[in-house]
Design a protein around this motif. Sequence first.
Motif, short mmCIF file in Angstrom:
data_model
loop_
_atom_site.label_atom_id
_atom_site.label_comp_id
_atom_site.label_asym_id
_atom_site.label_seq_id
_atom_site.Cartn_x
_atom_site.Cartn_y
_atom_site.Cartn_z
N GLU A 57 31.09 -106.96 67.36
CA GLU A 57 32.22 -106.03 67.41
C GLU A 57 33.16 -106.24 66.23
O GLU A 57 33.64 -105.27 65.63
CB GLU A 57 32.98 -106.21 68.73
CG GLU A 57 32.20 -105.75 69.95
CD GLU A 57 32.89 -106.10 71.26
OE1 GLU A 57 34.00 -106.68 71.23
OE2 GLU A 57 32.30 -105.78 72.31
N LEU A 58 33.41 -107.49 65.88
CA LEU A 58 34.28 -107.77 64.74
C LEU A 58 33.65 -107.33 63.42
O LEU A 58 34.36 -106.84 62.54
CB LEU A 58 34.63 -109.25 64.70
CG LEU A 58 35.63 -109.73 65.75
CD1 LEU A 58 35.73 -111.24 65.73
CD2 LEU A 58 36.98 -109.10 65.52
N VAL A 59 32.34 -107.50 63.29
CA VAL A 59 31.66 -107.06 62.07
C VAL A 59 31.78 -105.56 61.93
O VAL A 59 32.04 -105.03 60.84
CB VAL A 59 30.18 -107.51 62.07
CG1 VAL A 59 29.38 -106.78 61.03
CG2 VAL A 59 30.09 -109.01 61.85
N GLN A 60 31.62 -104.84 63.05
CA GLN A 60 31.75 -103.38 63.01
C GLN A 60 33.18 -102.98 62.63
O GLN A 60 33.38 -102.10 61.78
CB GLN A 60 31.38 -102.78 64.36
CG GLN A 60 31.47 -101.28 64.39
CD GLN A 60 31.13 -100.70 65.76
OE1 GLN A 60 30.86 -101.44 66.70
NE2 GLN A 60 31.14 -99.40 65.86
N LYS A 61 34.18 -103.62 63.23
CA LYS A 61 35.57 -103.30 62.90
C LYS A 61 35.88 -103.62 61.44
O LYS A 61 36.61 -102.88 60.77
CB LYS A 61 36.52 -104.06 63.82
CG LYS A 61 36.56 -103.51 65.22
CD LYS A 61 37.53 -104.31 66.08
CE LYS A 61 37.51 -103.83 67.51
NZ LYS A 61 38.42 -104.61 68.36
N ALA A 62 35.36 -104.74 60.95
CA ALA A 62 35.59 -105.12 59.55
C ALA A 62 34.95 -104.10 58.62
O ALA A 62 35.53 -103.73 57.60
CB ALA A 62 35.04 -106.52 59.27
N GLY A 63 33.76 -103.64 58.97
CA GLY A 63 33.10 -102.62 58.15
C GLY A 63 33.88 -101.32 58.14
O GLY A 63 34.03 -100.68 57.09
N GLU A 64 34.40 -100.92 59.30
CA GLU A 64 35.21 -99.71 59.37
C GLU A 64 36.49 -99.86 58.55
O GLU A 64 36.91 -98.93 57.87
CB GLU A 64 35.55 -99.40 60.83
CG GLU A 64 34.37 -98.93 61.65
CD GLU A 64 34.68 -98.85 63.13
OE1 GLU A 64 35.82 -99.18 63.53
OE2 GLU A 64 33.78 -98.46 63.89
N ALA A 65 37.11 -101.02 58.61
CA ALA A 65 38.35 -101.25 57.85
C ALA A 65 38.07 -101.21 56.36
O ALA A 65 38.84 -100.65 55.58
CB ALA A 65 38.97 -102.59 58.24
N THR A 66 36.96 -101.81 55.93
CA THR A 66 36.60 -101.79 54.51
C THR A 66 36.30 -100.38 54.05
O THR A 66 36.73 -99.96 52.97
CB THR A 66 35.38 -102.70 54.26
OG1 THR A 66 35.70 -104.02 54.72
CG2 THR A 66 35.01 -102.74 52.80
N GLN A 67 35.59 -99.62 54.88
CA GLN A 67 35.28 -98.24 54.53
C GLN A 67 36.56 -97.41 54.46
O GLN A 67 36.73 -96.60 53.55
CB GLN A 67 34.31 -97.63 55.55
CG GLN A 67 33.88 -96.22 55.22
CD GLN A 67 32.92 -95.66 56.24
OE1 GLN A 67 32.68 -96.27 57.27
NE2 GLN A 67 32.36 -94.52 55.94
N GLN A 68 37.46 -97.63 55.40
CA GLN A 68 38.74 -96.92 55.41
C GLN A 68 39.54 -97.25 54.15
O GLN A 68 40.14 -96.37 53.54
CB GLN A 68 39.51 -97.32 56.66
CG GLN A 68 40.62 -96.41 57.06
CD GLN A 68 41.21 -96.85 58.38
OE1 GLN A 68 41.50 -98.03 58.58
NE2 GLN A 68 41.39 -95.92 59.29
N GLU A 69 39.52 -98.52 53.77
CA GLU A 69 40.24 -98.95 52.56
C GLU A 69 39.66 -98.26 51.33
O GLU A 69 40.39 -97.77 50.47
CB GLU A 69 40.12 -100.47 52.42
CG GLU A 69 40.87 -101.03 51.25
CD GLU A 69 40.70 -102.54 51.17
OE1 GLU A 69 41.01 -103.09 50.09
OE2 GLU A 69 40.25 -103.18 52.14
N ARG A 70 38.32 -98.20 51.24
CA ARG A 70 37.68 -97.55 50.09
C ARG A 70 37.98 -96.05 50.07
O ARG A 70 38.22 -95.49 49.00
CB ARG A 70 36.17 -97.78 50.12
CG ARG A 70 35.78 -99.13 49.58
CD ARG A 70 34.29 -99.23 49.46
NE ARG A 70 33.79 -99.50 50.80
CZ ARG A 70 32.57 -99.33 51.23
NH1 ARG A 70 31.67 -98.86 50.43
NH2 ARG A 70 32.22 -99.62 52.45
#
Length: 159
Positions: free
Chosen positions: A139-152
């Motif tokens: 779950e944390l990996v998914q949230k981190a990926g979403e946050a990174t994508q949002q940042e980009r």
Amino acid sequence: MPAEPFHPSYGLSPQTHLDITRYLTPGAGSYGAQPAPTDDLVDALLRMRSQGLEDLVCRVGELIEARQQAGRESASAISRDLTYLENLIIDCYRHGQRATEDRTYVKLRLEQLRLHSEARQETVSCWRDTVLLAKELAELVQKAGEATQQERLLDGDGL
């Protein structure tokens, strides 16, 4: 007579530029409450969020490793105790005497059975804890990926 939307008492004129970003910040609804956030501030907040999630991913990974190590150490300790106990049982053996008549032998065998049961319980507990931590990690990996994508996306880098 139609109401004048740019009445001087409202402090508005056709040339007034409304900055909507001040309304996106919690508590900035009243005039002068908070300055409008700058792009640097938004970028810093997004970076901090994704970095914080990545740190949590690392910490949960470390917890998984620590739990597995604790399980291995516990299994090793139980194995040592079982070996010691089996040696005591062998020492109690007397040729020609029924083992069940010796109270010490019976107690050692009961302790041996208890240690086998404890080993099984530890294996199951380690597996359960690892699975729960792995679920949290996913779950944390998914949230981190979403946050990174949002940042980009907000940086304009695209997908």
